[in-house]
Design a protein around this motif. Structure first.
Motif, PDB file in Angstrom:
ATOM      1  N   GLY A   1       7.650  -1.195  18.148  1.00  0.00           N
ATOM      2  CA  GLY A   1       7.158  -1.240  16.782  1.00  0.00           C
ATOM      3  C   GLY A   1       5.661  -1.466  16.695  1.00  0.00           C
ATOM      4  O   GLY A   1       5.088  -1.413  15.607  1.00  0.00           O
TER       5      GLY A   1
ATOM      6  N   ARG B   1       3.855   0.176   7.675  1.00  0.00           N
ATOM      7  CA  ARG B   1       4.615  -0.755   8.507  1.00  0.00           C
ATOM      8  C   ARG B   1       5.740  -1.413   7.722  1.00  0.00           C
ATOM      9  O   ARG B   1       6.789  -1.731   8.264  1.00  0.00           O
ATOM     10  CB  ARG B   1       3.678  -1.834   9.054  1.00  0.00           C
ATOM     11  CG  ARG B   1       3.132  -1.511  10.420  1.00  0.00           C
ATOM     12  CD  ARG B   1       2.718  -2.779  11.134  1.00  0.00           C
ATOM     13  NE  ARG B   1       1.737  -3.538  10.375  1.00  0.00           N
ATOM     14  CZ  ARG B   1       0.431  -3.341  10.444  1.00  0.00           C
ATOM     15  NH1 ARG B   1      -0.037  -2.402  11.234  1.00  0.00           N
ATOM     16  NH2 ARG B   1      -0.400  -4.072   9.747  1.00  0.00           N
TER      17      ARG B   1
ATOM     18  N   SER C   1       0.914   4.307  17.983  1.00  0.00           N
ATOM     19  CA  SER C   1       1.951   4.525  16.974  1.00  0.00           C
ATOM     20  C   SER C   1       2.803   5.745  17.308  1.00  0.00           C
ATOM     21  O   SER C   1       3.963   5.829  16.914  1.00  0.00           O
ATOM     22  CB  SER C   1       1.302   4.689  15.604  1.00  0.00           C
ATOM     23  OG  SER C   1       0.374   5.750  15.636  1.00  0.00           O
TER      24      SER C   1
ATOM     25  N   ARG D   1       1.773  -0.785  16.717  1.00  0.00           N
ATOM     26  CA  ARG D   1       0.989   0.384  16.333  1.00  0.00           C
ATOM     27  C   ARG D   1      -0.306   0.456  17.139  1.00  0.00           C
ATOM     28  O   ARG D   1      -0.889   1.519  17.281  1.00  0.00           O
ATOM     29  CB  ARG D   1       0.670   0.342  14.845  1.00  0.00           C
ATOM     30  CG  ARG D   1       1.916   0.322  13.959  1.00  0.00           C
ATOM     31  CD  ARG D   1       1.547   0.390  12.499  1.00  0.00           C
ATOM     32  NE  ARG D   1       0.679   1.513  12.210  1.00  0.00           N
ATOM     33  CZ  ARG D   1       1.082   2.771  12.109  1.00  0.00           C
ATOM     34  NH1 ARG D   1       2.355   3.062  12.273  1.00  0.00           N
ATOM     35  NH2 ARG D   1       0.235   3.734  11.849  1.00  0.00           N
TER      36      ARG D   1
ATOM     37  N   ARG E   1      -0.560  -1.060   6.397  1.00  0.00           N
ATOM     38  CA  ARG E   1       0.371  -2.148   6.079  1.00  0.00           C
ATOM     39  C   ARG E   1       1.575  -1.609   5.305  1.00  0.00           C
ATOM     40  O   ARG E   1       2.710  -2.003   5.550  1.00  0.00           O
ATOM     41  CB  ARG E   1      -0.363  -3.204   5.265  1.00  0.00           C
ATOM     42  CG  ARG E   1       0.493  -4.417   4.980  1.00  0.00           C
ATOM     43  CD  ARG E   1      -0.237  -5.428   4.147  1.00  0.00           C
ATOM     44  NE  ARG E   1      -1.327  -6.060   4.862  1.00  0.00           N
ATOM     45  CZ  ARG E   1      -2.091  -7.008   4.344  1.00  0.00           C
ATOM     46  NH1 ARG E   1      -1.882  -7.401   3.113  1.00  0.00           N
ATOM     47  NH2 ARG E   1      -3.048  -7.550   5.045  1.00  0.00           N
TER      48      ARG E   1
END
Lengths: 434, 235
Positions: A14, A431, A26, A16, A428
């Motif tokens: 997970g 994510r 990523s 990045r 953000r």
């Protein structure tokens, strides 16, 4: 586990960006989880894993020895520091877990052969693993792009301004209005009597002279132009020579100031910081070394019917500082104890820490940054707007030559903030998506 | 000649420092080391020429009978060197005497100055214009910032399982709102400070680039390039 294609560091699923080099991972697919072994976990390691559970995913000892590529094992036996741990089977597994075999071989320019140059590589279990797709390197990294933009925005106006087409175009950058604090500082200096004594604290050094000299030119030039007696001291070792050079350059470059024939008194470096300031406020002469400059100061003050037994005899205290703490120390130790009228010339970075003193009326005026210097020069020229100083060609102050560069640099800084902030917000949100 | 050489050295050192933007390299390190070394050397010379000689040695030599109190700071300074001799505890304590005096006087001055020059006048100034719109806003924002820390501390305490305060529920929403305003005020303040710092650094960059361009002109690089161009073009 995600292995960074740039440096090979193992990152948790997970991620990045790589924890080691910051590279974009990523797009890198997650590698299969390592196999567990049956060894007991030491208590301190268990506590650490409980606090930082993601370390468990990167636990290198969990890789089975049969997953170690032979060339990696051989390489680490020869150069154990590559693993960073002892030479045992789990350590080898750790190294191969952290560094894919392809990367180790290619980075160290070793052919993955059985040891005979030119032989075809021996197929291993690693060959069957899916190859990590490398992210194509960007043509220009963002920091370099930012540097290039900043350089262009600042340097181009400096290069183009002397050219005829620029002068003919008569372009004027947007200039803010004159702040009230600058007007108050100007009025305080402009009201000085001819025989005034002005104590100048030259508290900046060459590292900030690029900005502070613009302020010093405006304020000190005005004080000299009023015919006041300058008394210069500094709490920084590099302050006195800088003051001497800048005042000499200012007088030499301004015919109207040279006509006044100013004779500034240089008291030099005053060591001791805040303690010295306490002494300056109570007995300035005691704080100065018994040099010819001090004797000269005493003689000149006596000629003017003054003495320097206390700062109450000083008509103005002018503090030039690039550090808010230094400015605050002058206000706390000298202005508040003696009541000497104080004007501060501060760098733009120091201004937010000093503005409350001006707002509260503790200091008379505050001039800060290149824009403050420009506004002050405009007031000296009798203009009501900041742009006025740059209109009169013969007396154009040096700050006028830098306006477009200042605005260009600030524009790039603002652009970087907007783009960087926007990218951070987008990242953000991405994510946060399931 | 000196100016020309100085201009070359200054130009090259500036470019060396700029080169660290591309990557850390030996030239930028060389310039950094030169900067630190010359700064230390210069500070040493200043200490001798502007402090020790005029303030201590010359007065002592010229009039030792009346200037003997200057020996007290000399003794205190020498006591600082005692720890180098690995003495006992008593001697180490004596060595710290000068340091204690320095810190004690400094702290006394700083505290009294902070009260006289900052805390009291600023508190008065914050309260004085309270009847105007600006004053009310100033007071509200000033009060909101500490409230933010109060709310944050209380929330963390609740996360840890601390018992809730008896009046927590009554003003909970209001406190959170005020704390939020304080948080935004803090962010805006830090943003302003950062922006002013950015403006200051841009001003320094402009000055350095102007210096580079002036020096390039001074050392004759433009003329050299012009001659090279004429030679290549053949005009």
């Amino acid at each position: 586990m995600i292995y960074c294609p740039s440096c090979g560091t193992a990152n948790r699923d997970g991620s990045r960006f790589c924890n080691h080099c910051g590279g974009d991972i990523s797009h890198v697919p997650s590698a299969p989880p390592p196999l567990a072994d049956d060894r007991p976990v030491p208590p301190e390691e268990a506590a650490l894993l409980e606090e930082q559970p993601w370390l468990a995913a990167a636990e290198p000892d969990a890789v089975a020895p049969d997953q170690v590529a032979p060339e990696v094992a051989e390489l680490i036996r020869e150069q154990p520091w590559l693993a960073g741990v002892e030479q045992d089977e789990p350590a080898l597994a750790a190294a191969s877990s952290a560094l894919p075999a392809e990367d180790v071989a290619s980075r160290l320019h070793l052919a993955a052969t059985d040891g005979h140059p030119g032989d075809a590589p021996t197929p291993t279990a690693w060959d069957a693993a899916p190859a990590v797709k490398r992210h194509p390197r960007r043509p220009i990294d963002p920091p370099y792009l930012f540097y290039a933009l900043l350089l262009a925005a600042v340097a181009l106006p400096l290069i183009l301004q002397p050219l005829p087409f620029w002068r003919e175009a008569d372009l004027q950058p947007p200039i803010p209005a004159i702040p009230a604090a600058v007007q108050a500082a100007f009025q305080a200096v402009d009201a000085l009597p001819r025989e005034a004594v002005v104590l100048v604290a030259w508290d900046y050094d060459p590292t900030t002279a690029g900005e502070m000299n613009l302020l010093a030119d405006a304020l000190v030039g005005h004080v000299i132009g009023r015919g006041a007696q300058l008394v210069v001291l500094s709490l920084l070792p590099a302050g006195p020579p800088l003051a001497q050079a800048e005042i000499a350059r200012l007088i030499e470059g301004t015919p109207s100031l040279a006509a006044v024939r100013p004779q500034p008194i240089q008291l030099g470096y005053v060591p001791g910081g805040d303690i010295a300031l306490g002494l300056i406020s109570s007995d300035p002469l005691q704080a100065m070394p018994a040099t010819s400059a001090r004797d000269s100061l005493q003689r000149r003050l006596l000629l003017r019917g003054r003495s320097l037994t206390g700062l109450a005899n000083v008509d103005l205290l002018l503090v030039l500082t690039a550090d808010a703490d230094d400015g605050r120390a002058w206000v706390e130790q000298v202005t508040s104890r003696t009541g000497a009228p104080t004007v501060i010339g501060a760098s733009a970075a120091a201004a937010p820490g000093l503005a409350p003193y001006q707002a509260a009326g503790q200091v008379v005026g505050l001039v800060n940054g290149y824009d403050g210097a420009l506004a002050y020069q405009s007031l000296r020229g009798g203009h009501s707007t900041s742009a006025g100083a740059c209109v009169d060609a013969p007396d154009r102050p040096a700050v006028c030559e830098t306006l477009w560069s200042q605005w260009g640099g600030q524009g790039v800084l603002l652009l970087a903030l907007i783009v960087g902030g926007g990218a951070a917000v987008l990242a953000r949100r991405r994510r946060a998506r399931p | 000649m000196t100016d020309g050489l100085g201009a070359w050295v200054a130009l090259l050192l500036t470019l060396f420092i700029f080169s660290s933007l591309l990557r850390d390299n030996g030239l930028s390190r060389l310039a950094e080391h030169l900067l630190v070394g010359t700064a230390a050397g210069y500070a040493g010379v200043v200490a001798v020429r502007q402090v020790l000689l005029p303030r201590l040695i010359m007065p002592l030599l010229s009039d030792p009978l009346h200037r003997w109190p200057l020996l007290v700071p000399v003794a205190l300074g020498l006591l600082w060197l005692l720890p180098m001799l690995r003495p006992g505890r008593a001697a180490r304590a004596a060595g710290a005497l000068g340091l204690a005096l320095l810190f004690g006087v400094g702290a006394g001055l700083v505290v009294s100055g902070a009260w006289l020059g900052t805390l009291w006048p600023q508190a008065l100034a914050a309260a004085r214009p309270a009847l105007s719109v600006d004053g009310v806003l100033l007071l509200a924002l000033t009060a909101a910032v500490p409230l933010f820390f109060f709310v944050r501390t209380r929330e963390r305490g609740q996360e840890r399982g601390d018992p809730p305060s008896p009046w927590a529920s009554a003003g909970n929403r209001l406190l959170r709102l005020a704390g939020g305003v304080g948080y935004i005020t803090l962010l805006i303040t830090f943003g302003v400070i950062f922006a002013r710092a950015g403006v200051a650094r841009i001003a320094l960059l402009v000055d350095r680039l102007q210096f580079v361009m002036d020096n390039v002109q001074q050392v004759g690089l433009f003329d050299l390039a012009q001659r090279l161009w004429q030679f290549l073009v053949g005009s």
